[in-house]
Design a protein around this motif. Sequence first.
Motif, PDB file in Angstrom:
ATOM      1  N   VAL A   1      -4.370   8.561  -8.236  1.00 42.09           N
ATOM      2  CA  VAL A   1      -4.018   9.933  -7.842  1.00 42.09           C
ATOM      3  C   VAL A   1      -5.297  10.694  -7.554  1.00 42.09           C
ATOM      4  O   VAL A   1      -6.200  10.748  -8.395  1.00 42.09           O
ATOM      5  N   ARG A   2      -5.369  11.305  -6.358  1.00 43.38           N
ATOM      6  CA  ARG A   2      -6.533  12.095  -5.957  1.00 43.38           C
ATOM      7  C   ARG A   2      -6.071  13.358  -5.254  1.00 43.38           C
ATOM      8  O   ARG A   2      -4.997  13.411  -4.671  1.00 43.38           O
TER       9      ARG A   2
ATOM     10  N   ASN B   1       0.865  -1.182   0.000  1.00 42.60           N
ATOM     11  CA  ASN B   1       0.000   0.000   0.000  1.00 42.60           C
ATOM     12  C   ASN B   1       0.896   1.225   0.000  1.00 42.60           C
ATOM     13  O   ASN B   1       1.059   1.914   1.005  1.00 42.60           O
ATOM     14  N   GLY B   2       1.483   1.489  -1.167  1.00 41.76           N
ATOM     15  CA  GLY B   2       2.461   2.560  -1.276  1.00 41.76           C
ATOM     16  C   GLY B   2       1.899   3.925  -0.948  1.00 41.76           C
ATOM     17  O   GLY B   2       2.570   4.749  -0.321  1.00 41.76           O
ATOM     18  N   GLY B   3       0.664   4.198  -1.359  1.00 39.15           N
ATOM     19  CA  GLY B   3       0.074   5.502  -1.082  1.00 39.15           C
ATOM     20  C   GLY B   3      -0.048   5.764   0.401  1.00 39.15           C
ATOM     21  O   GLY B   3       0.267   6.865   0.887  1.00 39.15           O
ATOM     22  N   GLU B   4      -0.513   4.764   1.151  1.00 38.46           N
ATOM     23  CA  GLU B   4      -0.651   4.927   2.599  1.00 38.46           C
ATOM     24  C   GLU B   4       0.711   5.100   3.266  1.00 38.46           C
ATOM     25  O   GLU B   4       0.855   5.899   4.198  1.00 38.46           O
TER      26      GLU B   4
ATOM     27  N   LEU C   1       4.192  12.107   0.365  1.00 38.33           N
ATOM     28  CA  LEU C   1       3.187  12.524  -0.612  1.00 38.33           C
ATOM     29  C   LEU C   1       1.805  12.214  -0.047  1.00 38.33           C
ATOM     30  O   LEU C   1       1.618  11.171   0.601  1.00 38.33           O
ATOM     31  N   LYS C   2       0.831  13.099  -0.333  1.00 35.87           N
ATOM     32  CA  LYS C   2      -0.515  12.912   0.201  1.00 35.87           C
ATOM     33  C   LYS C   2      -1.547  12.599  -0.886  1.00 35.87           C
ATOM     34  O   LYS C   2      -2.720  12.414  -0.575  1.00 35.87           O
ATOM     35  N   THR C   3      -1.109  12.552  -2.129  1.00 33.35           N
ATOM     36  CA  THR C   3      -2.064  12.467  -3.238  1.00 33.35           C
ATOM     37  C   THR C   3      -2.171  11.082  -3.851  1.00 33.35           C
ATOM     38  O   THR C   3      -2.937  10.883  -4.791  1.00 33.35           O
ATOM     39  N   ILE C   4      -1.427  10.108  -3.350  1.00 36.75           N
ATOM     40  CA  ILE C   4      -1.424   8.757  -3.902  1.00 36.75           C
ATOM     41  C   ILE C   4      -2.269   7.845  -3.012  1.00 36.75           C
ATOM     42  O   ILE C   4      -2.178   7.889  -1.787  1.00 36.75           O
ATOM     43  N   GLN C   5      -3.055   6.989  -3.653  1.00 36.79           N
ATOM     44  CA  GLN C   5      -3.817   5.984  -2.925  1.00 36.79           C
ATOM     45  C   GLN C   5      -3.475   4.598  -3.456  1.00 36.79           C
ATOM     46  O   GLN C   5      -3.437   4.372  -4.671  1.00 36.79           O
ATOM     47  N   GLY C   6      -3.230   3.687  -2.505  1.00 35.85           N
ATOM     48  CA  GLY C   6      -2.986   2.302  -2.882  1.00 35.85           C
ATOM     49  C   GLY C   6      -1.684   2.121  -3.634  1.00 35.85           C
ATOM     50  O   GLY C   6      -0.778   2.949  -3.592  1.00 35.85           O
ATOM     51  N   GLY C   7      -1.597   1.002  -4.336  1.00 35.85           N
ATOM     52  CA  GLY C   7      -0.436   0.734  -5.165  1.00 35.85           C
ATOM     53  C   GLY C   7       0.613  -0.122  -4.493  1.00 35.85           C
ATOM     54  O   GLY C   7       0.791  -0.089  -3.275  1.00 35.85           O
ATOM     55  N   LYS C   8       1.311  -0.895  -5.281  1.00 31.15           N
ATOM     56  CA  LYS C   8       2.425  -1.701  -4.823  1.00 31.15           C
ATOM     57  C   LYS C   8       3.705  -0.905  -5.045  1.00 31.15           C
ATOM     58  O   LYS C   8       4.020  -0.522  -6.168  1.00 31.15           O
ATOM     59  N   LEU C   9       4.451  -0.653  -3.966  1.00 30.92           N
ATOM     60  CA  LEU C   9       5.607   0.239  -4.023  1.00 30.92           C
ATOM     61  C   LEU C   9       6.901  -0.550  -3.846  1.00 30.92           C
ATOM     62  O   LEU C   9       6.998  -1.437  -2.985  1.00 30.92           O
ATOM     63  N   SER C  10       7.891  -0.187  -4.660  1.00 31.04           N
ATOM     64  CA  SER C  10       9.234  -0.724  -4.516  1.00 31.04           C
ATOM     65  C   SER C  10      10.229   0.419  -4.702  1.00 31.04           C
ATOM     66  O   SER C  10      10.166   1.137  -5.706  1.00 31.04           O
ATOM     67  N   VAL C  11      11.113   0.613  -3.732  1.00 30.88           N
ATOM     68  CA  VAL C  11      12.085   1.706  -3.778  1.00 30.88           C
ATOM     69  C   VAL C  11      13.483   1.115  -3.634  1.00 30.88           C
ATOM     70  O   VAL C  11      13.752   0.326  -2.731  1.00 30.88           O
TER      71      VAL C  11
ATOM     72  N   VAL D   1      -9.850  16.126 -14.966  1.00 28.02           N
ATOM     73  CA  VAL D   1      -9.816  17.031 -13.811  1.00 28.02           C
ATOM     74  C   VAL D   1     -10.877  16.631 -12.801  1.00 28.02           C
ATOM     75  O   VAL D   1     -10.641  16.588 -11.584  1.00 28.02           O
ATOM     76  N   ASP D   2     -12.092  16.326 -13.292  1.00 24.82           N
ATOM     77  CA  ASP D   2     -13.154  15.883 -12.378  1.00 24.82           C
ATOM     78  C   ASP D   2     -12.754  14.587 -11.675  1.00 24.82           C
ATOM     79  O   ASP D   2     -13.047  14.382 -10.496  1.00 24.82           O
ATOM     80  N   ALA D   3     -12.088  13.700 -12.393  1.00 26.35           N
ATOM     81  CA  ALA D   3     -11.691  12.438 -11.787  1.00 26.35           C
ATOM     82  C   ALA D   3     -10.705  12.651 -10.652  1.00 26.35           C
ATOM     83  O   ALA D   3     -10.724  11.933  -9.644  1.00 26.35           O
ATOM     84  N   LEU D   4      -9.829  13.651 -10.789  1.00 32.22           N
ATOM     85  CA  LEU D   4      -8.848  13.910  -9.743  1.00 32.22           C
ATOM     86  C   LEU D   4      -9.501  14.260  -8.414  1.00 32.22           C
ATOM     87  O   LEU D   4      -9.037  13.869  -7.344  1.00 32.22           O
ATOM     88  N   SER D   5     -10.591  15.035  -8.452  1.00 30.32           N
ATOM     89  CA  SER D   5     -11.254  15.439  -7.216  1.00 30.32           C
ATOM     90  C   SER D   5     -12.315  14.439  -6.782  1.00 30.32           C
ATOM     91  O   SER D   5     -12.855  14.543  -5.693  1.00 30.32           O
ATOM     92  N   GLY D   6     -12.638  13.485  -7.636  1.00 31.94           N
ATOM     93  CA  GLY D   6     -13.635  12.469  -7.305  1.00 31.94           C
ATOM     94  C   GLY D   6     -12.981  11.150  -7.023  1.00 31.94           C
ATOM     95  O   GLY D   6     -12.210  11.017  -6.065  1.00 31.94           O
ATOM     96  N   PRO D   7     -13.269  10.151  -7.870  1.00 29.83           N
ATOM     97  CA  PRO D   7     -12.703   8.819  -7.602  1.00 29.83           C
ATOM     98  C   PRO D   7     -11.197   8.748  -7.814  1.00 29.83           C
ATOM     99  O   PRO D   7     -10.548   7.837  -7.315  1.00 29.83           O
ATOM    100  N   GLY D   8     -10.618   9.695  -8.567  1.00 31.42           N
ATOM    101  CA  GLY D   8      -9.187   9.688  -8.813  1.00 31.42           C
ATOM    102  C   GLY D   8      -8.842   9.095 -10.158  1.00 31.42           C
ATOM    103  O   GLY D   8      -9.655   8.461 -10.828  1.00 31.42           O
TER     104      GLY D   8
END
Length: 441
Positions: free
Chosen positions: A373-374, A328-331, A339-349, A392-399
């Motif tokens: 991205v939201r 849960n890379g976003g969390e 970063l505060k704009t990412i939700q979910g995702g598999k992260l590898s650094v 643009v609407d998607a960014l402020s809604g479901p992402g």
Amino acid sequence: TGTLTAGTVTLVFPLIKALDIEDIDIRAEFEVRDLRIPRIAFDRDLERGVVKVSLRNAGLTATGTGVLGDIEARIQQETDFRNGGPNDIVAREIISARADARQLAALGLDGRPLLEGPVQLDLRNETRRNGQARLSVRADLRAATLNVEPLAWSKPPGVAGNAEAVVLMQGGAVTLIENFRIETPDAQVRGRASELRQNVPQRIDLTSANIGRSRFSGLLRPPAQRGTGQWIISLTGPVLDLAPVLARHEVPEANPEESAAAQLVARFERVLLPHQREITALEAQVQVNGLGVMQQARMNARLAERGSFTVTITPNGQRRAVNITSDNGGELLRAFDVLKTIQGGKLSVNANYEDSRPAATLSGDAVLEDFVVRDAPGFGKVLQVMTLYGLVDALSGPGLNFARATIPFSLTPDALTLQDARAFSSSLGVTAKGRIDRRND
């Protein structure tokens, strides 16, 4: 030992033919200068004493001043001359003094860097005929500064604080600190210290420690010699508060003379982060250098909403290699205020710190898969210019959903810099470079 300067002696005895010394009532009052009392406390002598002495058959009482180590002190001593068993108390001392951290360190009570500044001391010692002694120590810490730098906690001068300890000695040398307690308005630490070598404990058991919002117990093993070696620390507890540490804008410079390397093993049920965020079930093994920088580490924990993460740090020449994975890379990015704009995702650094100093730049590549991205107003403005209003609407809604992003980056306490980052979905591809101000956003 000392020099008798003036005094009076009174002898009262019955007028009998067979007179024993026990029949004589001896009373003497006199003053002694340059008095020396060997091994009165912490295996140190009281020297340069100036005392008034009251002598009786049963014992002696002395009151005055002297120097313990290089601490000027007031002293009251009682000595019992009578016969008795090995466990009978034969001497009592009460010592009061004002000392600073350096003077206390010379006695073997080295509280630095936790303690700085003046301390008012009250020592009460009882010595038995067999050489065993019990020393009660009380310290008023109001004028002192207390610092627990790893937790960004401190008590400034003027705030109430006190400490107590019971010290067991044999022949003047410390054998056990039976218990100790340090208390301030928002901190309380209790424990004991054992395995003493030249009055320095080699084992410190923290039976309970409440510092700010942190709650834990643990075991500390100091370096065998100050300035060399490392601390070995094991901590476990319900809460570790890292919010003040992570919220600091400046990384404090460590003093090599007051710092030491450390090997830490920690297990905490909850870890508090800035902005009321937290992680849970933390398990960590960390190697820290004398500047307080992690040289080697392995940490894993669960994220508050869902998912978990693992961090490893390993030496890589003059640099330190960092590997981070999370489901849960976003969390994870949000929890640590990256970063505060990412939700979910598999992260590898995969990245490297450029050196082993505090606040070193972390540079590398991050790969994020299947994320959203939201609430990204800057990104939204770019899409508006491109007249992609639905996006643009998607960014402020479901992402906006992305399948994969590859992000070369550099991270400092001040900013996250993106270098030719690339992200794409089934209908959109984005490249980006720029700087995100971590202080203001």
